[in-house]
Design an enzyme around this catalytic site. Structure first.
Site, PDB file in Angstrom:
ATOM      1  N   GLY A 184       0.840  -1.189   0.000  1.00 28.73           N
ATOM      2  CA  GLY A 184       0.000   0.000   0.000  1.00 28.73           C
ATOM      3  C   GLY A 184       0.877   1.241   0.000  1.00 28.73           C
ATOM      4  N   ALA A 185       1.907   1.211   0.853  1.00 26.58           N
ATOM      5  CA  ALA A 185       2.817   2.348   0.967  1.00 26.58           C
ATOM      6  C   ALA A 185       4.061   1.904   1.720  1.00 26.58           C
ATOM      7  CB  ALA A 185       2.135   3.500   1.712  1.00 26.58           C
ATOM      8  N   MET A 186       5.096   2.755   1.722  1.00 30.20           N
ATOM      9  CA  MET A 186       6.329   2.455   2.451  1.00 30.20           C
ATOM     10  C   MET A 186       6.788   3.713   3.167  1.00 30.20           C
ATOM     11  SD  MET A 186       8.718   0.426   3.408  1.00 30.20           S
ATOM     12  CE  MET A 186      10.118   0.935   4.418  1.00 30.20           C
ATOM     13  N   HIS A 225      -0.993   6.107   8.842  1.00 28.54           N
ATOM     14  CA  HIS A 225      -0.174   4.934   9.189  1.00 28.54           C
ATOM     15  C   HIS A 225       1.303   5.217   8.881  1.00 28.54           C
ATOM     16  CE1 HIS A 225       0.416   0.387   9.155  1.00 28.54           C
ATOM     17  NE2 HIS A 225       1.490   0.795   8.497  1.00 28.54           N
ATOM     18  N   GLU A 226       1.578   5.711   7.683  1.00 34.72           N
ATOM     19  CA  GLU A 226       2.984   5.965   7.306  1.00 34.72           C
ATOM     20  C   GLU A 226       3.578   7.094   8.149  1.00 34.72           C
ATOM     21  OE1 GLU A 226       4.108   3.639   5.500  1.00 34.72           O
ATOM     22  OE2 GLU A 226       2.094   2.921   5.054  1.00 34.72           O
ATOM     23  N   HIS A 231       4.706   5.774  11.447  1.00 38.06           N
ATOM     24  CA  HIS A 231       6.002   5.089  11.298  1.00 38.06           C
ATOM     25  C   HIS A 231       7.186   6.047  11.372  1.00 38.06           C
ATOM     26  CE1 HIS A 231       5.140   0.924  10.466  1.00 38.06           C
ATOM     27  NE2 HIS A 231       4.449   1.140   9.372  1.00 38.06           N
TER      28      HIS A 231
HETATM   29 ZN   LIG Z   1       3.317  -0.040   8.044  1.00 34.57          ZN
END
Ligand SMILES: [Zn+2]
Length: 438
Positions: A258-260, A292-293, A296
């Site tokens: 989905g993403a990084m 979410h990212e 992180h």
């Molecule tokens: Zn994640």
């Protein structure tokens, strides 16, 4: 090829400390079918004198390698490792190589947009793909400051983990402000369509391939709004400001996940840039991934796991904080969606033969860590953290996190050290084990 084992990583971390890394990339040649690029990496590191270790390198050709001015035999490069012997206290290794652009979304990925034949690059180093575009000591607890010097076509835009400066047409320097783990070093380069703004002193950018420029202009307001609301929320909640300078969000093609969460330059799959009218549910889903990212950036990027078996905690934490943040600070109250669909994802996996404990997957090598990435590591883990916050009380839960960020900033910590941070904040001892509820 062998995957780095936990034992090898521990031994290497005991022997060396990486100080800084300089990477020179030649991306100037961009014919339609271009396959390779030049990559010269210089790493300065301290070591126990007389010791030996190895560098991770997944290139196409090794033009030359030098350790402390001594030429290394190119034929010693085997199984994607370059042995380094007879180390000094203070070492410099240079790897001059030709690397391959990837087309599988890992390493330095190259996509030619069929809409207009323009080429776009982005780098994905997770989980062990960093050595596909620069030589490195590829494990999460050997952090380094990186400088990138890049030659690219003159009409390209370049961004990475820190401020990118164009020093001459097509010549770029990126100087990340903080030490980084190899797995989240990144780069985007190409004729990207970009929009920029600034919030609370943080320069923000969104980038897409040019053919999605119109769609970006329609979507940017919602993306920037969620980003700004999430920054305010995390600053309030964590008590530690976002530490990586600029914050870029690139929506890129052919993306596997989905993403990084690359610090300062997050990559997303570009299906999040909706080409036609989007539902509220789709926008809420995107807001959850954005938040979410961003979570992180603190949990994963500021404080990083020491080894891959704590990767579940990165994901559970980001999942938990994203739902909290979206519910409390944005127009998308995601806890309802969590109860209806995300938890169901966890239940389904938990009732299958593939079930496993949330924590302690015991990954003995890097690739094994990926096998447990499922509804348990994300959704069930987030539900467990939510229970823990209720059990400890939110004040204690957040005080423990602040203590943890403070103590391990720009370094590494394991699950036991996080639990110790919560224990200290709660003024009582939490235990890790089957009966601890953790
Ligand atoms: Zn994640």
């Amino acid at each position: 090829m062998p995957s780095l084992t936990r034992v090898e990583a521990q031994q290497r971390a005991e022997l060396i400390t990486v100080r800084d890394t300089d990477v020179v990339l030649d991306l100037t040649r961009q014919s339609r079918s271009e396959r390779e690029f030049g990559s010269v990496t210089t790493i300065r590191f301290d070591a126990r004198p007389g010791a030996q270790t190895f560098l991770d390198f997944k290139g196409v050709r090794l033009n030359a390698a030098r350790l402390n001015g001594r030429e290394l035999d190119p034929s010693s490069w085997q199984d994607e490792r370059i042995p380094l012997t007879d180390l000094a206290a203070d070492n410099t290794v240079v790897v001059d190589a030709v690397m391959a652009y990837s087309n599988d979304g890992e390493g330095l990925h190259r996509h030619v947009d069929p809409a207009d034949d323009k080429a776009y690059l982005y780098a994905m180093s997770f989980l062990d793909a960093g050595p596909r575009w620069f030589a490195c000591f590829d494990q999460p607890d050997l952090k380094s400051r990186y400088t990138f010097r890049i030659s690219a076509p003159e009409d390209w835009t370049v961004h990475g983990n820190g401020p990118a400066e164009q020093t001459a047409p097509g010549q770029w320097t990126i100087t990340p402000l903080q030490p980084l783990s190899t797995y989240f070093v990144t780069l985007i380069a190409g004729p990207y369509a970009s929009l920029y703004t600034e919030h609370d002193g943080i320069p923000l950018g969104i980038h897409v391939r040019a053919s999605l420029g119109d769609a970006l202009r329609r979507e940017a307001e919602d993306i920037f709004r969620v980003t700004e609301q999430a920054f305010d929320y995390y600053h309030r909640t964590f008590g530690v400001r976002y530490p990586f300078g600029e914050y870029h969000q690139a929506f890129v093609p052919d993306f596997n996940a989905g993403a990084m969460e690359n610090p300062g330059c997050v990559t997303f799959r570009d299906s999040f840039i909706y080409r036609s009218r989007a539902t509220r549910s789709e926008r809420a889903g995107r807001a959850g991934v954005i938040a979410h990212e961003m979570a992180h950036q603190w949990f994963g990027d500021l404080v990083t796991m020491a080894w891959w078996d704590d990767l579940w905690l990165n994901e559970s934490f980001a999942e938990y904080m994203a739902h909290r943040c979206c519910t409390e600070a944005t127009a998308y109250p995601l806890w309802t969606e969590f109860g209806i669909s995300r938890k169901a994802w966890g239940y389904v996996v938990d009732q299958s033969a593939a079930t496993h404990p949330i924590a302690g997957n015991g990954a003995e090598d890097a690739q094994t860590a990926l096998q447990n990435f499922d509804g348990i590591s994300y959704a069930k883990g987030a539900a467990a953290l939510r229970q823990l916050a209720a059990y400890l009380g939110d004040d204690v839960f957040l005080a423990g996190l602040r203590r943890h960020f403070d103590r391990y900033a720009f370094g590494n910590a394991d699950f036991a050290e996080l639990v110790a941070s919560w224990s200290a904040a709660a003024a009582r001892t939490l235990r890790i084990g089957p009966s601890s509820g953790c």
